[in-house]
Design a protein around this motif. Structure first.
Motif, mmCIF file in Angstrom:
data_model
loop_
_atom_site.group_PDB
_atom_site.id
_atom_site.type_symbol
_atom_site.label_atom_id
_atom_site.label_comp_id
_atom_site.label_asym_id
_atom_site.label_seq_id
_atom_site.Cartn_x
_atom_site.Cartn_y
_atom_site.Cartn_z
ATOM 1 N N PRO A 270 109.335 13.041 3.080
ATOM 2 C CA PRO A 270 109.143 11.738 3.736
ATOM 3 C C PRO A 270 108.466 11.825 5.097
ATOM 4 N N GLN A 271 108.689 12.922 5.848
ATOM 5 C CA GLN A 271 108.097 13.046 7.177
ATOM 6 C C GLN A 271 106.575 13.190 7.137
ATOM 7 N N LEU A 272 106.027 13.455 5.941
ATOM 8 C CA LEU A 272 104.574 13.600 5.815
ATOM 9 C C LEU A 272 103.932 12.377 5.165
ATOM 10 N N ASP A 273 104.710 11.298 5.015
ATOM 11 C CA ASP A 273 104.191 10.094 4.360
ATOM 12 C C ASP A 273 102.986 9.524 5.087
ATOM 13 N N GLY A 274 102.938 9.687 6.384
ATOM 14 C CA GLY A 274 101.856 9.089 7.167
ATOM 15 C C GLY A 274 100.548 9.853 7.127
ATOM 16 N N LEU A 275 100.532 11.041 6.517
ATOM 17 C CA LEU A 275 99.306 11.847 6.492
ATOM 18 C C LEU A 275 98.259 11.216 5.582
ATOM 19 N N GLU A 276 97.023 11.169 6.068
ATOM 20 C CA GLU A 276 95.914 10.713 5.231
ATOM 21 C C GLU A 276 95.615 11.789 4.179
ATOM 22 N N LYS A 277 95.243 11.344 2.984
ATOM 23 C CA LYS A 277 94.945 12.320 1.923
ATOM 24 C C LYS A 277 93.762 13.202 2.288
ATOM 25 N N SER A 278 92.868 12.690 3.094
ATOM 26 C CA SER A 278 91.709 13.490 3.527
ATOM 27 C C SER A 278 92.127 14.660 4.414
ATOM 28 N N PHE A 279 93.347 14.570 5.000
ATOM 29 C CA PHE A 279 93.840 15.635 5.877
ATOM 30 C C PHE A 279 94.675 16.668 5.103
ATOM 31 N N TYR A 280 94.974 16.392 3.844
ATOM 32 C CA TYR A 280 95.850 17.277 3.063
ATOM 33 C C TYR A 280 95.356 18.721 3.071
ATOM 34 N N SER A 281 94.076 18.925 2.856
ATOM 35 C CA SER A 281 93.556 20.298 2.764
ATOM 36 C C SER A 281 93.748 21.043 4.080
ATOM 37 N N PHE A 282 93.566 20.342 5.216
ATOM 38 C CA PHE A 282 93.760 20.982 6.519
ATOM 39 C C PHE A 282 95.253 21.235 6.767
ATOM 40 N N TYR A 283 96.093 20.297 6.325
ATOM 41 C CA TYR A 283 97.540 20.499 6.484
ATOM 42 C C TYR A 283 98.006 21.714 5.683
ATOM 43 N N VAL A 284 97.565 21.803 4.429
ATOM 44 C CA VAL A 284 97.965 22.920 3.561
ATOM 45 C C VAL A 284 97.508 24.244 4.162
ATOM 46 N N CYS A 285 96.279 24.282 4.662
ATOM 47 C CA CYS A 285 95.758 25.499 5.302
ATOM 48 C C CYS A 285 96.611 25.881 6.506
ATOM 49 N N THR A 286 96.976 24.884 7.330
ATOM 50 C CA THR A 286 97.800 25.121 8.522
ATOM 51 C C THR A 286 99.172 25.673 8.144
ATOM 52 N N ALA A 287 99.776 25.096 7.104
ATOM 53 C CA ALA A 287 101.115 25.539 6.680
ATOM 54 C C ALA A 287 101.070 26.935 6.075
ATOM 55 N N VAL A 288 100.099 27.185 5.209
ATOM 56 C CA VAL A 288 100.018 28.469 4.502
ATOM 57 C C VAL A 288 99.747 29.613 5.469
ATOM 58 N N ARG A 289 98.940 29.353 6.520
ATOM 59 C CA ARG A 289 98.616 30.437 7.450
ATOM 60 C C ARG A 289 99.860 31.004 8.121
ATOM 61 N N LYS A 290 100.856 30.157 8.407
ATOM 62 C CA LYS A 290 102.057 30.680 9.056
ATOM 63 C C LYS A 290 102.777 31.665 8.142
ATOM 64 N N PHE A 291 102.876 31.339 6.863
ATOM 65 C CA PHE A 291 103.508 32.256 5.911
ATOM 66 C C PHE A 291 102.767 33.588 5.869
ATOM 67 N N PHE A 292 101.447 33.527 5.756
ATOM 68 C CA PHE A 292 100.682 34.764 5.589
ATOM 69 C C PHE A 292 100.540 35.544 6.891
ATOM 70 N N PHE A 293 100.495 34.856 8.023
ATOM 71 C CA PHE A 293 100.375 35.577 9.296
ATOM 72 C C PHE A 293 101.600 36.450 9.543
ATOM 73 N N PHE A 294 102.791 35.896 9.261
ATOM 74 C CA PHE A 294 104.021 36.626 9.564
ATOM 75 C C PHE A 294 104.533 37.481 8.401
ATOM 76 N N LEU A 295 104.269 37.089 7.168
ATOM 77 C CA LEU A 295 104.845 37.805 6.018
ATOM 78 C C LEU A 295 103.867 38.750 5.342
ATOM 79 N N ASP A 296 102.611 38.737 5.749
ATOM 80 C CA ASP A 296 101.624 39.653 5.174
ATOM 81 C C ASP A 296 100.902 40.391 6.303
ATOM 82 N N PRO A 297 101.642 41.242 7.042
ATOM 83 C CA PRO A 297 101.041 41.906 8.209
ATOM 84 C C PRO A 297 99.905 42.864 7.843
#
Length: 462
Positions: free
Chosen positions: A207-234
């Motif tokens: 629900p906290q992401l309801d306000g995101l425009e669909k055009s921003f989804y790809s940038f949001y996904v990239c932003t979220a995924v980078r945190k996982f890979f930066f810290f968990l794939d040294p």
């Protein structure tokens, strides 16, 4: 009568020697026969007369993955994994079964209440286990009870703590099954594209992401995924273990966005929240003055307080992935994650690699001096009195206390818990100024807190 001629002593000796040789020969033959029989019976006992075929008794432990052109085998593997995951999913407690478990626990609570916590004894705990059904049996063991047993004088455990333990276990298994559905290779890890698909399909459930425009989804996904890979794939292998995803807190932070009443402070501190993602992407757009979707070294130099040294920025563009000398959004995200989390080992590893110009695996006096000279030059530009390198070098070595008094390794930085301070001193004029004036800043903070509390008292008096 002729006397019988006695055999000569030499003949007697020859016959005895001959007989003794015959005895020795037969002994050798006996040994050979014994060895042959032993080998025969031992081989039969181990499983087969032919020792050369003993490899057939080794259980198979390697199954190769189907090749790309083996479509039928790939389909069979996918279907079998799907069936396996469905079976595992059916083994989990559903909402009705969890409610029934809570009802049984509450019914079997043992007085007196500890504070506001309802408690249960081991005997009652076992009774609940018998009544709760086969799915719950794995939770009602002595080891689980002992794990939750603390300082209750009656040897009881908290019903709420036990129920939360069960809920957490169920959630972990549900999440593991959910992540495994995106594990295309079926090897227990997710590639970047797999995790991107998982988060993209998760967005509508938050629900906290309801306000995101669909055009921003790809940038949001990239932003979220980078945190996982930066810290968990040294090691930058391009994949991370599902177990590591479950063990870290990132997934908790992401799923926290299901809470419709999440506070503003929690959203700002959560990397995965909409405000945080928009902040990071907004900063990127603001830095991109020529609007080509990439950042040059000059554009990146305005990051933060615009006080990162040119020497450090040179190293960023030497070591990090760039396209025609410019940085894309994904590389920028790694840069931001490193500078915003300087206390974390993964962030220190990122910065250490930039400071270790000669790839020696350690920082020596030369490398420290090389980076600090840029700080001294910036101080002159801002008409500040430069600090001598000798003093700073001694302070750095005193803070880190490396095993080798002449070298600072990455492990030394991590172990010292001063890595964030040391790196700030070497790469950022503002970070160095903050360190140099730390005592003044602490005193000002104390004065401000005193005055604010005094102001509150005056307001109350009026």
């Amino acid at each position: 009568m002729a006397t019988e001629q006695q055999p000569h002593w030499s003949d007697i000796l020859k016959r005895r020697l001959a007989n003794s040789r015959k005895d020795e020969k037969s002994e050798e033959e006996n040994k050979a026969e014994e060895t042959e029989l032993f080998t025969k019976y031992y081989t039969e006992w181990k499983g087969g007369r032919d020792r050369d075929k003993s490899y057939k008794n080794i259980p198979r432990f390697y199954y190769r993955l189907p090749a790309e052109d083996e479509v039928l085998l790939q389909k069979l593997r996918e279907e079998s994994r799907a069936v396996f995951l469905q079976r595992k999913s059916r083994e989990l407690l559903d909402n009705e079964e969890l409610q029934n478990l809570w009802f049984l626990l509450d019914k079997h609570q043992v007085p007196p209440v500890s504070g506001e916590e309802a408690m249960i004894s081991y005997e009652a705990y076992l009774q609940v286990g018998d009544k709760a059904g086969p799915k719950c049996r794995k939770f009602f063991t002595a080891s689980v009870y002992a794990k939750l047993l603390h300082s209750d004088p009656y040897g009881r455990i908290s019903i709420m703590q036990f129920f939360n333990y069960v809920m957490r276990k169920v959630w972990l298994h549900q999440t593991r099954i959910g992540l495994s559905l995106y594990d295309v290779a079926g090897q227990g890890h997710l590639r970047e594209s797999d995790l991107e698909n998982y988060i993209l399909e998760l967005i509508p459930t938050l629900p906290q992401l309801d306000g995101l425009e669909k055009s921003f989804y790809s940038f949001y996904v990239c932003t979220a995924v980078r945190k996982f890979f930066f810290f968990l794939d040294p090691l930058r292998t391009g994949k991370i273990k599902i177990q590591d995803i479950l063990a870290c807190s990132f997934l908790d932070d992401l799923l926290e966005l299901r809470d419709e009443e999440l506070s503003k402070e929690s959203q700002e501190s959560n990397w995965f929240s909409a405000p945080s993602a928009l902040r990071v992407y907004g900063q990127y757009l603001n830095l991109d003055k020529d609007h080509n979707g990439m950042l040059s070294k000059e554009e990146l130099s305005r990051y933060g307080t615009a006080t990162l040294t040119t020497v450090f920025l040179d190293r960023v563009f030497q070591e990090c992935l760039t396209y025609d000398g410019e940085m894309d959004y994904k590389t920028y995200l790694d840069f931001v994650l490193a500078l915003e989390n300087r206390k974390e080992p993964a962030a220190l590893q990122y910065i250490f690699k930039l400071l270790d110009m000669e790839n020696l695996g350690y920082l020596n006096v030369f490398s420290l001096n090389y980076f600090f000279r840029a700080i001294q030059e910036q101080m002159k530009i801002h008409s500040q009195e430069p600090v001598t390198f000798q003093d700073v070098k001694d302070e750095i070595f005193d803070m880190v206390k490396p095993k080798d008094p002449c070298k600072i390794t990455l492990q030394d930085l991590v172990n010292s818990h001063q890595g964030d301070t040391v790196t700030s001193i070497l790469i950022d004029l503002n970070g160095f100024w903050t360190y140099e004036n730390r005592e003044v800043l602490v005193a000002n903070d104390n004065d401000n807190s005193s005055s604010s509390s005094g102001g509150t008292a005056d307001y109350d008096d009026t």
